[in-house]
Motif scaffolding. Sequence first.
Motif, PDB file in Angstrom:
ATOM      1  N   ALA A 176      -6.762 -33.657  14.359  1.00  0.00           N
ATOM      2  CA  ALA A 176      -7.239 -34.851  13.664  1.00  0.00           C
ATOM      3  C   ALA A 176      -7.077 -34.714  12.160  1.00  0.00           C
ATOM      4  O   ALA A 176      -6.681 -35.668  11.466  1.00  0.00           O
ATOM      5  CB  ALA A 176      -8.703 -35.115  14.022  1.00  0.00           C
ATOM      6  N   LYS A 177      -7.375 -33.542  11.614  1.00  0.00           N
ATOM      7  CA  LYS A 177      -7.229 -33.313  10.181  1.00  0.00           C
ATOM      8  C   LYS A 177      -5.765 -33.379   9.756  1.00  0.00           C
ATOM      9  O   LYS A 177      -5.438 -33.884   8.688  1.00  0.00           O
ATOM     10  CB  LYS A 177      -7.834 -31.960   9.790  1.00  0.00           C
ATOM     11  CG  LYS A 177      -9.348 -31.962   9.722  1.00  0.00           C
ATOM     12  CD  LYS A 177      -9.850 -32.928   8.665  1.00  0.00           C
ATOM     13  CE  LYS A 177     -11.362 -32.995   8.625  1.00  0.00           C
ATOM     14  NZ  LYS A 177     -11.844 -34.028   7.680  1.00  0.00           N
ATOM     15  N   ARG A 178      -4.891 -32.877  10.604  1.00  0.00           N
ATOM     16  CA  ARG A 178      -3.462 -32.945  10.274  1.00  0.00           C
ATOM     17  C   ARG A 178      -2.989 -34.393  10.220  1.00  0.00           C
ATOM     18  O   ARG A 178      -2.231 -34.784   9.332  1.00  0.00           O
ATOM     19  CB  ARG A 178      -2.647 -32.152  11.296  1.00  0.00           C
ATOM     20  CG  ARG A 178      -2.717 -30.644  11.120  1.00  0.00           C
ATOM     21  CD  ARG A 178      -1.614 -29.950  11.901  1.00  0.00           C
ATOM     22  NE  ARG A 178      -1.763 -30.155  13.346  1.00  0.00           N
ATOM     23  CZ  ARG A 178      -2.454 -29.363  14.154  1.00  0.00           C
ATOM     24  NH1 ARG A 178      -3.089 -28.314  13.657  1.00  0.00           N
ATOM     25  NH2 ARG A 178      -2.531 -29.619  15.441  1.00  0.00           N
ATOM     26  N   VAL A 179      -3.441 -35.198  11.178  1.00  0.00           N
ATOM     27  CA  VAL A 179      -3.073 -36.613  11.196  1.00  0.00           C
ATOM     28  C   VAL A 179      -3.626 -37.324   9.964  1.00  0.00           C
ATOM     29  O   VAL A 179      -2.928 -38.099   9.303  1.00  0.00           O
ATOM     30  CB  VAL A 179      -3.600 -37.293  12.481  1.00  0.00           C
ATOM     31  CG1 VAL A 179      -3.421 -38.810  12.385  1.00  0.00           C
ATOM     32  CG2 VAL A 179      -2.872 -36.760  13.701  1.00  0.00           C
ATOM     33  N   GLU A 180      -4.891 -37.029   9.639  1.00  0.00           N
ATOM     34  CA  GLU A 180      -5.523 -37.653   8.485  1.00  0.00           C
ATOM     35  C   GLU A 180      -4.814 -37.267   7.189  1.00  0.00           C
ATOM     36  O   GLU A 180      -4.594 -38.104   6.306  1.00  0.00           O
ATOM     37  CB  GLU A 180      -6.999 -37.247   8.425  1.00  0.00           C
ATOM     38  CG  GLU A 180      -7.828 -38.065   7.453  1.00  0.00           C
ATOM     39  CD  GLU A 180      -9.298 -37.713   7.488  1.00  0.00           C
ATOM     40  OE1 GLU A 180     -10.049 -38.240   6.639  1.00  0.00           O
ATOM     41  OE2 GLU A 180      -9.706 -36.910   8.350  1.00  0.00           O
TER      42      GLU A 180
END
Length: 393
Positions: free
Chosen positions: A164-168
Amino acid sequence: MPALASHRKPRTRLRATSPAVGLTTAALASVTLLSTQTATAAPAKPAPTIEEVQKKVDGLFRQAGTATQKYNEAKSASAKQRDEVDALLKAAAERADKLNETRRELGRYATAQYRGGSIAPTATFFLADDPQSYFDQDQLMSRMTSRQQKAVADFRTQQREAAAKRVEATKSLQTLTESQAELRTSKQEVQEKLSEARSLLSKLTAEEKARLAELERKKEAEAKRKAEELARQQAAAKAEADRAAKEAAAGQDTGSGTGSGTGTGTGTGGTGSDAGYASKAEKVLAFARAQIGKPYVWGATGPSSYDCSGLTQAAWKEAGVTLPRTTWDQVKVGTRVATADLQPGDLVFFYDDISHVGIYKGDGMMIHAPKPGANVREESIYYMPIYGSVRPA
């Protein structure tokens, strides 16, 4: 019977090289060419008047001011987005560290399972990059200790969080790229408008420049006249308010004889809130006066140069009030006030697109950073069309 000879005189065919024919052809061609040019050539465009040049230059400076606010907005957004990207990348790295630590712990469990002779799928589960497919196998989970099961659950949670952090972070980087592209576009627009204005001015003769300066003096004189009229109106209003306050105070003193002396008073600096604002305004104006003479530079926030909203932001910061970067956001801060009710320290905004701002100093005058090629100075608020005014604090 022999044929009779023709009595007609044979025609003499002129050759194309004949001088007479050549002259006639050239003359006809010239007439035709001139006729065509006369019919199609556009009439010469008259040179613009000095008034038109002044209007054009003022318009270009105003457009440059609007583009400057776009640049300031994009720059602020870009800086904010950069901070967000850095924070997200840091968070993603921390998530990755936790994920790797949990992966190592799972590896230690797998090694222990192998040495203890446990079934091979257990080791496969621990060492897999994505143990999801094994997670739902009840018979496998039943062979694990509660600690091992918790490690697996933590691993899955950390995987989801890291993804999720990578996508964000990826989305935030894309937004940052867009902000930087807008920043470049706004910068180019400012430069183009300023270059066009300078080009127009550079083509003027000495006489035309003198006439342009005379027009500017007339404009300034009219703006000053309006400022003086506003100053007279404000002085009259204050005198009337002071008179009313004195009469009210006298009435309280002679009325019941039990006055407590807690009247709030009226006029500038009469109430506690007015006094507090006046104290802040003094700091704002002291700072602004100290900047007089420094050059206007678009996008600048000091200390050696300013644009209009950069000056107002820096001045109010001296009074402990944080203003946004652009005129479009500064106009939304504080309380709207009418021109007749302006007090020193108030912000006055100009033009329908709210592309300029100055600090009111009293008597219809302001301190502002005008435009490229000019320095921070005092000037009538009527030099430009007023949009509205606000009291920031």
